[in-house]
Design a protein around this motif. Sequence first.
Motif, PDB file in Angstrom:
ATOM      1  N   SER A 289      26.582  38.251  98.059  1.00  0.00           N
ATOM      2  CA  SER A 289      27.980  38.138  97.635  1.00  0.00           C
ATOM      3  C   SER A 289      28.145  37.118  96.525  1.00  0.00           C
ATOM      4  N   CYS A 290      29.351  37.103  95.939  1.00  0.00           N
ATOM      5  CA  CYS A 290      29.657  36.123  94.895  1.00  0.00           C
ATOM      6  C   CYS A 290      29.694  34.721  95.461  1.00  0.00           C
ATOM      7  N   THR A 291      29.815  34.601  96.778  1.00  0.00           N
ATOM      8  CA  THR A 291      29.896  33.291  97.414  1.00  0.00           C
ATOM      9  C   THR A 291      28.525  32.709  97.711  1.00  0.00           C
ATOM     10  N   ILE A 318      19.318  41.585 101.871  1.00  0.00           N
ATOM     11  CA  ILE A 318      19.500  40.549 100.857  1.00  0.00           C
ATOM     12  C   ILE A 318      19.905  41.201  99.547  1.00  0.00           C
ATOM     13  N   ALA A 319      21.038  40.780  98.987  1.00  0.00           N
ATOM     14  CA  ALA A 319      21.495  41.293  97.696  1.00  0.00           C
ATOM     15  C   ALA A 319      21.667  40.115  96.745  1.00  0.00           C
ATOM     16  N   PRO A 320      20.721  39.872  95.850  1.00  0.00           N
ATOM     17  CA  PRO A 320      20.852  38.766  94.896  1.00  0.00           C
ATOM     18  C   PRO A 320      22.122  38.937  94.061  1.00  0.00           C
ATOM     19  N   SER A 348      21.512  44.214  93.146  1.00  0.00           N
ATOM     20  CA  SER A 348      22.511  43.170  92.967  1.00  0.00           C
ATOM     21  C   SER A 348      23.894  43.798  92.900  1.00  0.00           C
ATOM     22  N   GLY A 349      24.773  43.361  93.773  1.00  0.00           N
ATOM     23  CA  GLY A 349      26.113  43.930  93.805  1.00  0.00           C
ATOM     24  C   GLY A 349      26.859  43.497  95.049  1.00  0.00           C
ATOM     25  N   CYS A 350      28.048  44.062  95.217  1.00  0.00           N
ATOM     26  CA  CYS A 350      28.970  43.643  96.277  1.00  0.00           C
ATOM     27  C   CYS A 350      28.975  44.565  97.490  1.00  0.00           C
ATOM     28  N   GLY A 351      28.246  45.663  97.449  1.00  0.00           N
ATOM     29  CA  GLY A 351      28.361  46.733  98.435  1.00  0.00           C
ATOM     30  C   GLY A 351      28.514  46.325  99.883  1.00  0.00           C
ATOM     31  N   PRO A 352      27.540  45.602 100.464  1.00  0.00           N
ATOM     32  CA  PRO A 352      27.664  45.247 101.882  1.00  0.00           C
ATOM     33  C   PRO A 352      28.865  44.358 102.182  1.00  0.00           C
ATOM     34  N   CYS A 353      29.190  43.457 101.279  1.00  0.00           N
ATOM     35  CA  CYS A 353      30.297  42.520 101.513  1.00  0.00           C
ATOM     36  C   CYS A 353      31.617  43.254 101.690  1.00  0.00           C
ATOM     37  N   VAL A 354      31.875  44.228 100.830  1.00  0.00           N
ATOM     38  CA  VAL A 354      33.155  44.945 100.895  1.00  0.00           C
ATOM     39  C   VAL A 354      33.078  46.202 101.750  1.00  0.00           C
TER      40      VAL A 354
END
Length: 413
Positions: A289-291, A318-320, A348-354
Amino acid sequence: MGQTIIEKIVSNHAGKTTFANDLTVVDVDFVMASDTTAPLAIQAFEKMGGKAIWDSTKMALVIDHASPAPNQRIASLHDMMREFATMQKIKLYDVGDGICHQLMIENKHANPGQLILGADSHTCLYGAIGAFSTGVGSTDLAGAMLTGKTWIKVPETILINIDGALQPGVSAKDIVLYVVGQIGIQGATYDAIEYKGTTIENLSLDGRMTIASMSIEMGAKAGILHTTGLQLEQEFEHILPDKDAVYKEVIQIDATKITPQIAVPHSPDNVRSIHDVEEIIVHQAFIGSCTNGRLEDLHEAAHILKGKKVHPNVRLLIAPASREVFLNALADGTVQTLTEAGGTFLPSGCGPCVGTHLGVPGNNEVTASSTNRNFQGRMGNRNSNIYLGSPAFVAAAALNGKISNPQQYYGGI
């Protein structure tokens, strides 16, 4: 009367002195939209009669939230963005390049003292480097794309002083979760938050980004860290508040007393010390995530998992935060360490977070996550539970198959 940081930045962009609650029109330095919001912004821009954005060098589009495209409908939206970027000659970051907010910092689209709009709520992250950045709706972004300007009601500011050395195994994520737990998800609605103190001065850029990103979890219009101690490649001006600046509230926090913090379901402000939630069984662990998807975060996980194996009943994903983060982690051996431990690297991206794809948990499953939100259904399944914490917390949970205190791997507890 003195000014806060936000009042100074707004004044610089309004061409006049402004204070909290003033309404004013400001010049915008940069605008950004991701694949969740850019299609709507493009449509709104065209409905406004827009033919060309005000400055093609001051906008970026990022394909990161549903990336790679999980279905035909989203693939078509991605194509719309690519076509608009080509036509307008603006920068587009495509599949795998990274998360929008990480890319804005890495590629210096966001800089200290600037005023930046993004059609994403976590745009407040650029406050990590002393910018006034805030999330807006797609229509507001379209107006800025057309004119290079927007209107602002200058927010009041809450000052948070954080002093002291962190305990081993405690990180920036624990700091901001502690703050969110104290203030609540609506406790800073439309306010700006200034973070200062010796703890902030000693944080890395990665840690600063973690704290700034979660300001929106308190309803804040913006979160901005004092730039004292900030190290950047480029020279920059430190914009700091006047000694007689007026604050809505001043909060003092002793960082030495902060233990690993966990946000339990189903709200980011439902924060507990890890001692209250240990032993809960975990099925999935996610770092990203961005966090918390930066190199420092991956290093935290590798510190705990090096030479060990993830629990057989846990999936570690893990998504860098960007391709650059991944390459740096590849070069220094972190990718190998985490992969050998049983981790699976995602684009790399937001997929799992959202919850768009790549890591949707099953019914009644528990996910230990380093992301920023744990609302019901946030990761794509309303019948699952998300516990938020630091990357060290996630790694410890993945290793043990249950929520565990990461301080034990730093010589603590």
